[in-house]
Design a protein around this motif. Structure first.
Motif, PDB file in Angstrom:
ATOM      1  N   LEU A  90     -33.738  66.316 124.047  1.00 43.61           N
ATOM      2  CA  LEU A  90     -32.969  65.156 123.583  1.00 43.61           C
ATOM      3  C   LEU A  90     -32.224  64.468 124.730  1.00 43.61           C
ATOM      4  O   LEU A  90     -31.593  63.432 124.523  1.00 43.61           O
ATOM      5  N   PRO A 113     -33.733  60.780 125.712  1.00 45.01           N
ATOM      6  CA  PRO A 113     -33.411  59.815 124.654  1.00 45.01           C
ATOM      7  C   PRO A 113     -31.909  59.520 124.587  1.00 45.01           C
ATOM      8  O   PRO A 113     -31.506  58.366 124.411  1.00 45.01           O
ATOM      9  N   ALA A 114     -31.085  60.553 124.749  1.00 44.82           N
ATOM     10  CA  ALA A 114     -29.641  60.351 124.652  1.00 44.82           C
ATOM     11  C   ALA A 114     -29.142  59.480 125.804  1.00 44.82           C
ATOM     12  O   ALA A 114     -28.302  58.599 125.611  1.00 44.82           O
ATOM     13  N   LEU A 152     -39.707  61.423 118.468  1.00 48.52           N
ATOM     14  CA  LEU A 152     -38.797  62.431 117.904  1.00 48.52           C
ATOM     15  C   LEU A 152     -38.835  62.338 116.382  1.00 48.52           C
ATOM     16  O   LEU A 152     -38.760  61.246 115.828  1.00 48.52           O
ATOM     17  N   GLU A 181     -36.201  56.884 118.987  1.00 43.84           N
ATOM     18  CA  GLU A 181     -36.969  57.999 118.419  1.00 43.84           C
ATOM     19  C   GLU A 181     -38.455  57.695 118.450  1.00 43.84           C
ATOM     20  O   GLU A 181     -39.289  58.594 118.586  1.00 43.84           O
ATOM     21  N   ALA A 207     -31.099  54.315 117.926  1.00 42.16           N
ATOM     22  CA  ALA A 207     -31.755  55.608 117.748  1.00 42.16           C
ATOM     23  C   ALA A 207     -33.079  55.437 117.008  1.00 42.16           C
ATOM     24  O   ALA A 207     -34.070  56.119 117.306  1.00 42.16           O
ATOM     25  N   LEU A 245     -28.806  63.831 118.280  1.00 38.10           N
ATOM     26  CA  LEU A 245     -29.143  62.782 119.249  1.00 38.10           C
ATOM     27  C   LEU A 245     -28.012  61.753 119.331  1.00 38.10           C
ATOM     28  O   LEU A 245     -27.555  61.397 120.431  1.00 38.10           O
ATOM     29  N   SER A 275     -31.655  63.504 114.324  1.00 38.87           N
ATOM     30  CA  SER A 275     -30.941  62.250 114.532  1.00 38.87           C
ATOM     31  C   SER A 275     -29.456  62.448 114.809  1.00 38.87           C
ATOM     32  O   SER A 275     -28.893  61.771 115.670  1.00 38.87           O
ATOM     33  N   PHE A 281     -40.446  66.908 120.054  1.00 41.50           N
ATOM     34  CA  PHE A 281     -39.289  67.759 119.816  1.00 41.50           C
ATOM     35  C   PHE A 281     -39.794  69.124 119.381  1.00 41.50           C
ATOM     36  O   PHE A 281     -40.530  69.231 118.394  1.00 41.50           O
TER      37      PHE A 281
END
Lengths: 316, 293
Positions: A181, A184-185, A263, A258, A254, A101, A98, A167
């Protein structure tokens, strides 16, 4: 400066104290027996009684609260009911996903937003500005989990550049981990970057009537040069404030993202804990996230008080 | 040496004005359109959004002919589901705004009228709610109360309360120093009466703008909550739920994910444009300040 820090620290502690009380009251004191809740409808009364004993639910409310909060100070968050491991270990594992990320998303948002906001301000009321402002309106309106799905569609299903989720762990190598990542980022960064770019633009425009800008223009600098050399630094304070305030949205985002990418971060943990009625994990993760938000905002307050002495005298 | 004028005020004011009108008109048109579609779904949808038995044979048809937006995994018409989803999204967001206005505005008026420790207390409680990531609060509430549209409304509504309390208080505080308020006090009116008769009408503009913004945030929050399974429950249609249901199949049937997402984007965009336009129209002071930049 010293009294300013002390004042902000008292305020931070008060917020955290109140937050911990609210979480505790909501989770434990409201009608319903946590032990019965955790074991489900058809639980054996003996098992419920045993769990009540194990969770310390037979102790007085105040004692239970103090045990829980006291545990936080020594890093003891209790034992997860479903995983049978200390909550601290569960959280520590998830933080390794987390936190990178969130930081990646934050960095991306800043890298995109600053130049975009500066260009929009320098070319204000032009077509470029209109296009940028339109794009940021769109960026704010797009739900990040939907944007995440579009990214998967384009870059995982279509171009096959990135995996659609999961992940591999940092053991697989830092680059491999970071690569998983990236999507997602980007999904998380889009609304943040849109908001930041707008704030950057309007903060820059706010400085344009200042004397130092007029002086810069009178020296012969173009509007764009005056903005780049003189206005940006002054616009950073409101921009930093917004970055701090947006941090809570970043964390919340997030949690959702996730789940889109499977993730193993805090967001997945909290949903799994909710599904498994693991209240010990839920309340600890929530308090931790609230603490993160409060501490980030505290740090931002201190940072801009350090930059701009005028703010230290401001009433709380 | 730059050849630009040092100040480009007149041109800017003109351009800004047009932009405001444009965003107001586009925003209002989109918002009214979405509301019209939601109302239409009460009496008519192209197909039954929840047919029994489910027409499995029709499943995952791409957009064409009888199904403009295609069909989902159970063969249901995506357009019909989106129309019904509009109704649910709007309802959840609207009631959540109602909770925020209904509780937050009186709190804000009260805090501004009384000041003192009560004001401090109300504002500190507000700070606390702000420290919770909004979605996290909603997740916590729905996790405990159980998932469902009603609990989603409560969860989103609770977060709206401090927003409206703060906005109302801020605007009301400055009004309390005005001559007409002083005159009303001299005339012997109590602070409750002054708040209702003199303060409230003058903060309405700001509240309308804030309500539009919270409405759009509510649509996004409802979609997110439904997406993670804590909002609207089956068999009710919801944009967020349609997206979560499409999660496993959008790679080979993208239409099931694209259309509900577009519905959210268009609605939120319309509301945001409307909010921006309203703010600029209703608050001439802000407009002047902005064009002076």
């Amino acid at each position: 400066m010293g009294s300013f820090v002390a004042q902000r620290f008292v305020s931070l502690s008060a917020t955290l104290l109140a937050a911990s009380i609210v979480i505790f009251v909501v989770m434990e004191v409201l009608p319903g027996d946590p032990a019965a809740y955790m074991l489900g409808l058809n639980a054996d009364p003996a098992a419920v009684a045993a769990l009540r004993e194990q969770l310390g639910l037979n102790e007085p409310v105040l004692q239970r609260y103090l045990n829980w909060v006291g545990g936080f100070f020594v890093g003891d968050f209790g034992l997860s009911y479903t995983y049978r491991v200390p909550v601290r270990e569960l959280i520590a594992d998830r933080l390794w996903v987390s936190v990178p990320l969130a930081l990646m998303a934050l960095a991306l948002a800043i890298i995109i937003a600053f130049p975009v906001g500066i260009i929009a301000a320098a070319k204000r009321n032009s077509i470029v500005d209109a296009v940028i402002m339109g794009a940021t309106q769109l960026g704010i309106a797009i739900p990040n989990f939907w944007f995440a799905m579009l990214l998967v569609l384009a870059f995982s299903v279509g171009l096959r550049w990135f995996s659609a989720g999961g992940f591999p762990g940092w053991d697989a190598g830092i680059l491999v981990g970071m690569k998983s990542l990236v999507l997602p980022a980007v999904a998380l960064a889009l609304p943040q970057a849109s908001i930041l770019a707008r704030v950057m633009r309007s903060a820059l425009l706010d400085t344009l009537h200042e004397d130092f800008i007029r002086t810069a223009r009178a020296k012969g600098l173009s509007s764009g040069q005056a903005i780049r050399h003189h206005a940006v630094r002054n616009a950073l304070i409101p921009v930093m404030t917004i970055i701090g305030l947006q941090f809570s949205f970043l964390l919340a985002g997030a949690i959702i993202i996730e789940n889109v990418f499977f993730l193993p971060g805090l967001g997945r943990l909290i949903f799994q804990a909710i599904a498994q009625r693991d209240l010990i994990v839920v309340k600890s993760v929530v308090l931790l996230l609230v603490a993160a938000v409060v501490i980030v905002n505290f740090t931002v307050d201190l940072a801009y008080a350090a930059i701009d002495p005028r703010l230290r005298r401001r009433a709380p | 040496m730059s050849t630009e004028p040092l100040t480009d005020l007149p041109r800017q004011e003109h351009g800004r004005w047009r932009a405001h009108h444009l965003s107001l008109i586009i925003g209002a048109a989109i918002t009214l359109g979405v509301i019209a579609i939601a109302l239409l779904s009460l009496v008519w949808t192209p197909h039954d959004p929840n047919p029994t038995p489910l027409p499995i044979a029709e499943r995952l048809k791409p957009p064409a002919g009888a199904h403009w937006f295609g069909t989902d995994i159970y063969g249901r018409d995506v357009l019909s589901m989106i129309m019904v989803g509009a109704r649910n999204s709007i309802l959840v967001a609207l009631v959540a705004v109602g909770i925020g206005v209904g509780i937050g505005v009186p709190l804000g008026l009260f805090a501004a009228a009384r000041r003192g420790w009560l004001d401090d207390f109300i504002m500190r409680v507000n700070d606390l709610v702000f420290a919770f990531p909004a979605l996290l609060l909603a997740i916590m509430i729905t996790a405990l109360l159980g998932p469902g549209a009603i609990n989603a409304i409560i969860a989103i509504g609770i977060f709206n309360i401090p927003v409206f309390a703060r906005v109302t208080r801020g605007a009301a505080l400055s009004l309390w120093t005005r001559e007409y308020v002083l005159a009303a006090r001299v005339a012997g009116k109590g602070s409750a009466l002054i708040s209702i008769e003199h303060i409230l009408p003058n903060v309405l503009n700001i509240l309308v703008v804030q309500a539009t913004i919270q409405f759009s945030l509510g649509i996004l929050a409802e979609a997110a909550l439904s997406y993670v399974g804590l909002g609207t429950q089956p068999p009710m249609s919801s944009w967020g739920r349609m997206l979560s249901e499409s999660q496993t199949m959008f790679a080979f049937a993208p239409h099931v994910a694209i259309f509900p997402g577009l519905a959210i984007v268009v609605t939120v965009l319309g509301l945001n444009l409307l909010g921006d336009g309203l703010r600029d129209m209703l608050d001439p002071r802000l407009r002047r300040e902005r064009s002076a930049q």
